[in-house]
Design a protein around this motif. Structure first.
Motif, PDB file in Angstrom:
ATOM      1  N   TYR A  36      23.741  58.378  25.986  1.00  0.00           N
ATOM      2  CA  TYR A  36      23.086  58.612  27.270  1.00  0.00           C
ATOM      3  C   TYR A  36      23.017  60.095  27.633  1.00  0.00           C
ATOM      4  O   TYR A  36      22.159  60.507  28.405  1.00  0.00           O
ATOM      5  N   ARG A  68      18.028  62.602  20.320  1.00  0.00           N
ATOM      6  CA  ARG A  68      17.954  61.213  19.839  1.00  0.00           C
ATOM      7  C   ARG A  68      16.993  61.111  18.654  1.00  0.00           C
ATOM      8  O   ARG A  68      17.274  60.440  17.663  1.00  0.00           O
ATOM      9  N   TYR A 124      17.597  59.689  14.757  1.00  0.00           N
ATOM     10  CA  TYR A 124      16.783  58.688  14.077  1.00  0.00           C
ATOM     11  C   TYR A 124      16.243  59.217  12.749  1.00  0.00           C
ATOM     12  O   TYR A 124      16.236  58.507  11.749  1.00  0.00           O
ATOM     13  N   ARG A 175      22.167  51.859  21.066  1.00  0.00           N
ATOM     14  CA  ARG A 175      20.923  52.216  21.745  1.00  0.00           C
ATOM     15  C   ARG A 175      19.838  51.190  21.437  1.00  0.00           C
ATOM     16  O   ARG A 175      19.091  50.773  22.327  1.00  0.00           O
ATOM     17  N   ARG A 176      19.745  50.762  20.198  1.00  0.00           N
ATOM     18  CA  ARG A 176      18.735  49.776  19.810  1.00  0.00           C
ATOM     19  C   ARG A 176      18.987  48.436  20.502  1.00  0.00           C
ATOM     20  O   ARG A 176      18.040  47.773  20.934  1.00  0.00           O
ATOM     21  N   TRP A 183      20.490  48.067  23.386  1.00  0.00           N
ATOM     22  CA  TRP A 183      20.156  48.281  24.800  1.00  0.00           C
ATOM     23  C   TRP A 183      18.642  48.230  24.996  1.00  0.00           C
ATOM     24  O   TRP A 183      18.150  47.587  25.920  1.00  0.00           O
ATOM     25  N   GLU A 184      17.887  48.906  24.124  1.00  0.00           N
ATOM     26  CA  GLU A 184      16.425  48.881  24.221  1.00  0.00           C
ATOM     27  C   GLU A 184      15.890  47.459  24.046  1.00  0.00           C
ATOM     28  O   GLU A 184      14.964  47.046  24.739  1.00  0.00           O
ATOM     29  N   GLU A 192      17.191  44.671  24.834  1.00  0.00           N
ATOM     30  CA  GLU A 192      17.368  43.856  26.044  1.00  0.00           C
ATOM     31  C   GLU A 192      16.140  43.917  26.929  1.00  0.00           C
ATOM     32  O   GLU A 192      15.748  42.933  27.535  1.00  0.00           O
ATOM     33  N   TYR A 193      15.538  45.066  27.000  1.00  0.00           N
ATOM     34  CA  TYR A 193      14.393  45.256  27.885  1.00  0.00           C
ATOM     35  C   TYR A 193      13.069  45.001  27.187  1.00  0.00           C
ATOM     36  O   TYR A 193      12.158  44.424  27.770  1.00  0.00           O
ATOM     37  N   LEU A 194      12.966  45.400  25.942  1.00  0.00           N
ATOM     38  CA  LEU A 194      11.715  45.201  25.215  1.00  0.00           C
ATOM     39  C   LEU A 194      11.510  43.736  24.859  1.00  0.00           C
ATOM     40  O   LEU A 194      10.409  43.222  24.982  1.00  0.00           O
TER      41      LEU A 194
END
Length: 99
Positions: free
Chosen positions: A2, A9, A13, A81-82, A84-85, A87-89
């Motif tokens: 964060y 970031r 990657y 991070r993936r 977390w992403e 969850e929303y995507l």
């Protein structure tokens, strides 16, 4: 992760996707993505920050060339991070498919 910039970031990657890349290989990958020149004064200080944070390990190929690899912590940060992403995507994609 964060507390990283978007550029930092992206560095993680790219390093994750290449096999022990050296600075110029990382620079070329990012220039392809950003579609503009990445200056050494931006690239190397940000790589050093990732090394200082324990996310990336820097090794030496020769006197002029370093290579970079993710540490285990760096790999865990990318995975977190993936997740977390996702969850929303995933929720948004599922809702779009339902309509």
């Amino acid at each position: 992760m964060y507390d990283l910039t978007g550029f930092q970031r992206d560095l993680l990657y790219v390093i994750n996707g290449l096999d022990e890349p050296h600075g110029l290989a990382i620079k070329e990958e990012l220039e392809g993505y950003y579609e503009k020149d990445i200056h050494h004064g931006r690239l190397y200080p940000n790589l050093d920050t990732l090394v200082d944070k324990g996310l990336v390990e820097k090794g030496q190929v020769d006197r002029r060339t370093n290579y970079y690899t993710l540490t285990r912590r760096g790999q865990r940060e990318i995975e977190a991070r993936r997740e977390w992403e996702a969850e929303y995507l995933d929720d948004r994609e599922a809702a779009e498919l339902a309509n």
